[in-house]
Scaffold this active site. Structure first.
Site, PDB file in Angstrom:
ATOM      1  N   ARG A   1      38.206  22.948  37.567  1.00 19.77           N
ATOM      2  CA  ARG A   1      39.274  23.536  38.395  1.00 19.77           C
ATOM      3  C   ARG A   1      40.148  24.510  37.609  1.00 19.77           C
ATOM      4  O   ARG A   1      40.682  25.465  38.159  1.00 19.77           O
ATOM      5  CB  ARG A   1      40.153  22.437  39.027  1.00 19.77           C
ATOM      6  CG  ARG A   1      41.387  23.024  39.750  1.00 19.77           C
ATOM      7  CD  ARG A   1      42.153  22.027  40.590  1.00 19.77           C
ATOM      8  NE  ARG A   1      42.550  20.851  39.850  1.00 19.77           N
ATOM      9  CZ  ARG A   1      43.589  20.791  39.012  1.00 19.77           C
ATOM     10  NH1 ARG A   1      44.334  21.853  38.768  1.00 19.77           N
ATOM     11  NH2 ARG A   1      43.877  19.675  38.391  1.00 19.77           N
TER      12      ARG A   1
ATOM     13  N   TYR B   1      44.049  44.727  54.705  1.00 23.14           N
ATOM     14  CA  TYR B   1      43.289  43.652  55.333  1.00 23.14           C
ATOM     15  C   TYR B   1      44.242  42.732  56.122  1.00 23.14           C
ATOM     16  O   TYR B   1      45.373  42.481  55.687  1.00 23.14           O
ATOM     17  CB  TYR B   1      42.585  42.888  54.209  1.00 23.14           C
ATOM     18  CG  TYR B   1      41.763  41.737  54.679  1.00 23.14           C
ATOM     19  CD1 TYR B   1      40.567  41.950  55.358  1.00 23.14           C
ATOM     20  CD2 TYR B   1      42.173  40.426  54.456  1.00 23.14           C
ATOM     21  CE1 TYR B   1      39.803  40.883  55.798  1.00 23.14           C
ATOM     22  CE2 TYR B   1      41.411  39.353  54.890  1.00 23.14           C
ATOM     23  CZ  TYR B   1      40.233  39.594  55.558  1.00 23.14           C
ATOM     24  OH  TYR B   1      39.487  38.536  55.998  1.00 23.14           O
TER      25      TYR B   1
ATOM     26  N   ASP C   1      43.440  46.910  46.018  1.00 20.42           N
ATOM     27  CA  ASP C   1      42.334  46.145  46.590  1.00 20.42           C
ATOM     28  C   ASP C   1      41.149  47.103  46.673  1.00 20.42           C
ATOM     29  O   ASP C   1      41.124  48.003  47.508  1.00 20.42           O
ATOM     30  CB  ASP C   1      42.741  45.619  47.974  1.00 20.42           C
ATOM     31  CG  ASP C   1      41.645  44.791  48.631  1.00 20.42           C
ATOM     32  OD1 ASP C   1      40.466  44.944  48.250  1.00 20.42           O
ATOM     33  OD2 ASP C   1      41.967  43.999  49.548  1.00 20.42           O
TER      34      ASP C   1
ATOM     35  N   LYS D   1      32.348  40.618  49.913  1.00 19.61           N
ATOM     36  CA  LYS D   1      31.835  41.859  50.488  1.00 19.61           C
ATOM     37  C   LYS D   1      30.778  42.485  49.568  1.00 19.61           C
ATOM     38  O   LYS D   1      29.738  41.901  49.396  1.00 19.61           O
ATOM     39  CB  LYS D   1      33.004  42.798  50.779  1.00 19.61           C
ATOM     40  CG  LYS D   1      34.206  42.103  51.460  1.00 19.61           C
ATOM     41  CD  LYS D   1      33.889  41.561  52.838  1.00 19.61           C
ATOM     42  CE  LYS D   1      34.933  40.596  53.395  1.00 19.61           C
ATOM     43  NZ  LYS D   1      36.311  41.064  53.370  1.00 19.61           N
TER      44      LYS D   1
HETATM   45  C1  LIG Z   1      37.594  40.491  53.298  1.00 14.29           C
HETATM   46  C2  LIG Z   1      38.674  41.190  52.614  1.00 14.29           C
HETATM   47  C3  LIG Z   1      39.696  40.493  51.961  1.00 14.29           C
HETATM   48  C4  LIG Z   1      39.780  38.979  51.956  1.00 14.29           C
HETATM   49  O1  LIG Z   1      38.674  38.439  51.302  1.00 14.29           O
HETATM   50  P1  LIG Z   1      38.135  36.933  51.553  1.00 14.29           P
HETATM   51  O2  LIG Z   1      37.061  36.810  50.526  1.00 14.29           O
HETATM   52  O3  LIG Z   1      37.646  36.853  52.967  1.00 14.29           O
HETATM   53  O4  LIG Z   1      39.280  36.024  51.308  1.00 14.29           O
HETATM   54  C5  LIG Z   1      40.668  41.219  51.295  1.00 14.29           C
HETATM   55  N1  LIG Z   1      40.650  42.566  51.290  1.00 14.29           N
HETATM   56  C6  LIG Z   1      39.689  43.277  51.922  1.00 14.29           C
HETATM   57  C7  LIG Z   1      39.727  44.756  51.883  1.00 14.29           C
HETATM   58  C8  LIG Z   1      38.676  42.611  52.611  1.00 14.29           C
HETATM   59  O5  LIG Z   1      37.746  43.319  53.246  1.00 14.29           O
END
Ligand SMILES: *Cc1c(COP(=O)(O)O)cnc(C)c1O
Length: 386
Positions: A55, A107, A179, A204
């Protein structure tokens, strides 16, 4: 960072075990034993690196993926999380406590966390759209500690100038986090442009097959060390099994993303000529407003594009429902192509007025281009639009 990205994707972070495996094995172990109390205390007190407790992220498979993740963005360090949102939450709690400014469209989970949940802890959140950037200076002088942005944004693919924003934030002593999920490290490296942190939803492009949920935070050692305790005690480290799957996916990341870039460009050009399409939003199109900036700060235009169908929201819904190869699903970055209508999914929670303010029309369809043959994808769009 000496080797090229494709080489780093394969070789960075791989640890050789006693049996000569070319890849890091999966250590499912939750705890690790020591020869003596003195050895144990060396790791507990941070004098030596080593494995201790999964963890905490002190597990060889997790340490291995973190080296690979850091190398993707040319970062000194990376922490791997159980989701992209877990990475964002740990970042905000560590470095955003004096306030966060979120630029542009982010997001949905990010927007909710900053607007509804962090304020419950006394952490103020501010939102500025691309045409309100003139107010950033004023917010920064009020002592906001973190600027957070996506570029390209979802779903309008708006491009923000990372270098210019970092310069402005740094002048006020604030930090900048990008991001980079939409672009992937293949097309854009925000740290090289002046950002302090990069966040990825590895769910993604990095995972790339729509079969794992994971996240990453990259940056300098100084800035990442304070995040470690938050991840440890929120209990949001990546699982070793997922770390191994993520490593396997990252080995083919550049090949996948280069093909997706090329395919998205083809589709964008074909859709720009389609009589039933009123607009195509794709940074790779020369007449796209952010094209010149994208060309400067990105090395590829990405696999995401948005088309606006002629007509209203119902017409767009009919097109989405008629697509066969593009699956109707709200995610992105996988080998299979996906379609979403922002007003029914990612931006469904906003009022129609707020969507309009953000430049999101009901007739928009967001496409995540996968690895199918682009000619088949164009034929699928043509039949659905027809
Ligand atoms: C999907 C996504 C997130 C969140 O990611 P998770 O793995 O679903 O928690 C954050 N930012 C962007 C741009 C995303 O497409």
């Amino acid at each position: 960072m000496k080797d090229a990205l494709a080489t780093r994707c394969i070789h960075a972070g791989e640890i050789d075990d006693a049996h000569g495996s070319p890849h890091t094995p999966i250590y499912t172990t939750t705890t690790f034993k020591f020869a003596s109390t003195a050895d144990l205390l060396d790791v507990v007190d941070g004098r030596k690196s080593g494995s201790l407790y999964t963890r905490y992220g002190l597990n060889p498979t997790i340490a291995s993926i973190e080296q690979k993740l850091a190398s993707l963005e040319g970062a000194e360090m990376a922490w791997a999380f159980c989701s992209g949102m877990a990475a964002e939450a740990a970042l905000f709690l560590s470095h955003g406590r004096k306030g966060i400014v979120c630029l542009g469209d982010a997001y949905g989970g990010t927007l909710e966390l900053i607007s509804s949940q962090l304020p419950l802890l006394g952490i103020p959140g501010h939102f500025l759209l691309g045409n309100e950037l003139a107010r950033l200076d004023e917010l920064l002088s009020q002592g906001v500690s973190l600027v957070f942005l996506e570029t390209p944004t979802n779903p309008t693919l708006e491009i923000f100038d990372i270098h210019a924003i970092a310069k402005m934030a740094h002048a006020h002593g604030a930090l900048v986090a990008v991001d980079n999920t939409f672009a992937s490290p293949v097309n854009q490296n925000p740290l090289a442009l002046g950002a302090d942190f990069v966040v990825h939803s590895c769910t993604k492009y990095l995972g790339g097959h729509s079969d794992i949920t994971a996240g990453a935070l990259m940056g300098s050692k100084d800035l990442l060390m304070p995040v470690w305790n938050w991840r440890k005690n929120l209990g949001t480290a990546i699982a070793p099994e997922i770390a191994s799957q993520l490593a396997r996916s990252i080995r083919s990341l550049p090949v996948r993303v280069h093909a997706q870039n090329a395919s998205a460009q083809n589709i964008a050009e074909a859709m720009a000529k389609h009589p039933k399409v009123s607009r195509v939003l794709y940074p790779g199109l020369p007449d796209f407003p952010g094209h010149a900036l994208a060309k400067r700060q990105m090395s590829g235009f990405g696999g995401m594009l948005t088309i606006e169908v002629k007509g209203n929201g119902d017409d767009a819904t009919r097109v989405a429902d008629k697509l066969k190869l593009f699956a109707l699903a709200p995610s992105l970055g996988g080998v299979e192509s996906l379609v979403t209508q922002p007003c029914t999914t990612t931006h469904h929670g906003l009022t129609p007025e707020e969507r309009t303010r953000r430049g999101i029309s009901d007739a928009m369809l967001r496409l995540s281009v996968g690895l199918e043959d682009p000619a088949d994808l164009i034929a699928d769009l043509n039949q659905a639009l027809g």
